[in-house]
Design a protein around this motif. Sequence first.
Motif, mmCIF file in Angstrom:
data_model
loop_
_atom_site.group_PDB
_atom_site.id
_atom_site.type_symbol
_atom_site.label_atom_id
_atom_site.label_comp_id
_atom_site.label_asym_id
_atom_site.label_seq_id
_atom_site.Cartn_x
_atom_site.Cartn_y
_atom_site.Cartn_z
ATOM 1 N N THR A 159 84.850 -33.541 -52.713
ATOM 2 C CA THR A 159 85.613 -33.223 -51.509
ATOM 3 C C THR A 159 86.412 -34.418 -51.010
ATOM 4 O OG1 THR A 159 83.705 -33.771 -50.131
ATOM 5 C CG2 THR A 159 83.961 -31.463 -50.794
ATOM 6 N N LEU A 160 86.101 -35.594 -51.544
ATOM 7 C CA LEU A 160 86.783 -36.825 -51.131
ATOM 8 C C LEU A 160 87.059 -37.673 -52.372
ATOM 9 C CD1 LEU A 160 87.777 -38.794 -48.936
ATOM 10 C CD2 LEU A 160 85.407 -39.532 -48.625
ATOM 11 N N GLU A 177 103.310 -39.540 -53.911
ATOM 12 C CA GLU A 177 103.611 -38.161 -54.323
ATOM 13 C C GLU A 177 102.450 -37.567 -55.121
ATOM 14 O OE1 GLU A 177 107.000 -35.621 -56.839
ATOM 15 O OE2 GLU A 177 107.225 -37.783 -56.536
ATOM 16 N N GLN A 178 101.909 -38.356 -56.060
ATOM 17 C CA GLN A 178 100.800 -37.860 -56.875
ATOM 18 C C GLN A 178 99.564 -37.572 -56.023
ATOM 19 O OE1 GLN A 178 100.669 -41.223 -59.559
ATOM 20 N NE2 GLN A 178 101.595 -40.065 -61.232
ATOM 21 N N LEU A 179 99.200 -38.509 -55.175
ATOM 22 C CA LEU A 179 97.954 -38.371 -54.418
ATOM 23 C C LEU A 179 98.048 -37.270 -53.371
ATOM 24 C CD1 LEU A 179 96.975 -42.122 -54.037
ATOM 25 C CD2 LEU A 179 95.888 -40.401 -55.493
ATOM 26 N N SER A 180 99.184 -37.131 -52.725
ATOM 27 C CA SER A 180 99.323 -36.047 -51.746
ATOM 28 C C SER A 180 99.294 -34.692 -52.433
ATOM 29 C CB SER A 180 100.615 -36.210 -50.935
ATOM 30 O OG SER A 180 101.765 -36.166 -51.765
ATOM 31 N N SER A 185 96.479 -29.660 -53.952
ATOM 32 C CA SER A 185 96.180 -28.789 -55.091
ATOM 33 C C SER A 185 94.683 -28.544 -55.248
ATOM 34 C CB SER A 185 96.732 -29.391 -56.383
ATOM 35 O OG SER A 185 98.135 -29.515 -56.333
ATOM 36 N N TYR A 186 93.883 -29.581 -54.978
ATOM 37 C CA TYR A 186 92.443 -29.494 -55.214
ATOM 38 C C TYR A 186 91.627 -29.441 -53.929
ATOM 39 C CZ TYR A 186 93.705 -30.713 -60.003
ATOM 40 O OH TYR A 186 94.254 -30.727 -61.267
ATOM 41 N N SER A 187 92.297 -29.355 -52.783
ATOM 42 C CA SER A 187 91.606 -29.328 -51.489
ATOM 43 C C SER A 187 90.620 -30.486 -51.373
ATOM 44 C CB SER A 187 90.885 -27.987 -51.282
ATOM 45 O OG SER A 187 91.813 -26.932 -51.189
ATOM 46 N N MET A 188 91.098 -31.682 -51.746
ATOM 47 C CA MET A 188 90.294 -32.900 -51.631
ATOM 48 C C MET A 188 90.946 -33.835 -50.615
ATOM 49 S SD MET A 188 89.121 -34.003 -55.517
ATOM 50 C CE MET A 188 90.803 -34.375 -56.054
ATOM 51 N N ASN A 189 90.161 -34.386 -49.730
ATOM 52 C CA ASN A 189 90.648 -35.490 -48.926
ATOM 53 C C ASN A 189 90.856 -36.692 -49.847
ATOM 54 O OD1 ASN A 189 90.218 -34.230 -46.167
ATOM 55 N ND2 ASN A 189 88.132 -34.141 -46.990
ATOM 56 N N VAL A 190 91.872 -37.495 -49.575
ATOM 57 C CA VAL A 190 92.193 -38.647 -50.421
ATOM 58 C C VAL A 190 92.332 -39.892 -49.543
ATOM 59 C CG1 VAL A 190 93.847 -39.675 -52.012
ATOM 60 C CG2 VAL A 190 93.359 -37.226 -52.153
ATOM 61 N N SER A 204 102.893 -56.562 -53.777
ATOM 62 C CA SER A 204 102.231 -55.290 -53.531
ATOM 63 C C SER A 204 102.919 -54.567 -52.385
ATOM 64 C CB SER A 204 100.752 -55.493 -53.194
ATOM 65 O OG SER A 204 100.140 -54.249 -52.897
ATOM 66 N N ALA A 205 102.786 -53.249 -52.389
ATOM 67 C CA ALA A 205 103.434 -52.445 -51.354
ATOM 68 C C ALA A 205 102.562 -52.259 -50.119
ATOM 69 C CB ALA A 205 103.794 -51.074 -51.924
ATOM 70 N N GLY A 206 101.249 -52.514 -50.243
ATOM 71 C CA GLY A 206 100.373 -52.173 -49.124
ATOM 72 C C GLY A 206 100.324 -50.668 -48.938
ATOM 73 N N LYS A 207 100.480 -50.208 -47.680
ATOM 74 C CA LYS A 207 100.597 -48.780 -47.357
ATOM 75 C C LYS A 207 99.350 -47.979 -47.722
ATOM 76 C CE LYS A 207 105.644 -48.596 -47.435
ATOM 77 N NZ LYS A 207 106.842 -47.881 -47.915
ATOM 78 N N SER A 208 98.178 -48.557 -47.549
ATOM 79 C CA SER A 208 96.941 -47.798 -47.737
ATOM 80 C C SER A 208 96.971 -46.575 -46.813
ATOM 81 C CB SER A 208 95.733 -48.680 -47.432
ATOM 82 O OG SER A 208 95.698 -49.794 -48.303
ATOM 83 N N VAL A 209 96.347 -45.480 -47.246
ATOM 84 C CA VAL A 209 96.653 -44.192 -46.612
ATOM 85 C C VAL A 209 95.511 -43.193 -46.777
ATOM 86 C CG1 VAL A 209 97.787 -43.362 -48.728
ATOM 87 C CG2 VAL A 209 98.447 -42.372 -46.509
ATOM 88 N N PHE A 210 95.514 -42.155 -45.926
ATOM 89 C CA PHE A 210 94.559 -41.046 -46.031
ATOM 90 C C PHE A 210 95.299 -39.726 -45.861
ATOM 91 C CE2 PHE A 210 91.693 -37.897 -44.164
ATOM 92 C CZ PHE A 210 90.581 -37.983 -44.978
ATOM 93 N N TRP A 211 95.033 -38.779 -46.783
ATOM 94 C CA TRP A 211 95.524 -37.406 -46.674
ATOM 95 C C TRP A 211 94.348 -36.454 -46.529
ATOM 96 C CZ3 TRP A 211 97.626 -40.671 -50.454
ATOM 97 C CH2 TRP A 211 98.998 -40.908 -50.400
#
Length: 248
Positions: A159-160, A177-180, A185-190, A204-211
């Motif tokens: 689930t995560l 794009e891939q992670l979102s 698609s898989y109903s997983m939190n990322v 590095s780009a940084g930009k750590s994130v949660f979907w």
Amino acid sequence: MKIAAAQTIPKDGNIDSNLLDHKRLAELAADNGVQLVVFLEMSLTGYLMELANENSFTENDTRLEILQQISSKRNIIIIAGAPVKIECKLYIGSFILFPDRSISIYTKQFLHTGEEKFFSPSFDYNPVIELEGERITLAICADITNPIHPANAHKNKSTLYIPSIFYTPNGIAEAYEQLSTYSKSYSMNVLMANYGGESNGLPSAGKSVFWDTTGKMITAIEGTGEGLILLSKEKENWTGRTIMTSIH
């Protein structure tokens, strides 16, 4: 439930200093009630392929004790990245330190071009973390570029999904794009943790994130620098905020 991603700027090859950065941010996460904090790919050493062997960790490396003590005292799972040597093979790994002082290891399954000169891939070390009703699967960087990896996480009823990465400014849009897409698609939190500054001469780009499971971005660090993404779950709803400890 509260989880976090730590966006750090590892000092290449300076493991002692990196451990202190991990300690400081893990304690900050614990101060905010976090039950699990994840650091980025090879966060304890920096992204040093050529020097990975001499900077490698062993399965029960005593240098991890400083983090293990925080895990135990503060009741927080700490996930830290390092090259790890297991039975004479070198892997890109994530150490998972649990409050009961047990340790699990995840190893990178799909290598980036050039990494095969120094590391072995492996599917043998792929633990699922259970926490507050969540089933958590880890990933490391190039793992996310192979759709087999998130598909297997979905088959395992995860689930995560938590990738630790080192992505440059040129590649971060594709990673987003891939992670979102995987989240929806898989109903997983990322939850993704990226470097907050350069390593091995690469930016590095940084930009750590949660979907969340609908592919909606809940919160993200806007760019580079050091900080935490803090996520809280109430019933099925996630909210997030960031704490920046330095701007890069």
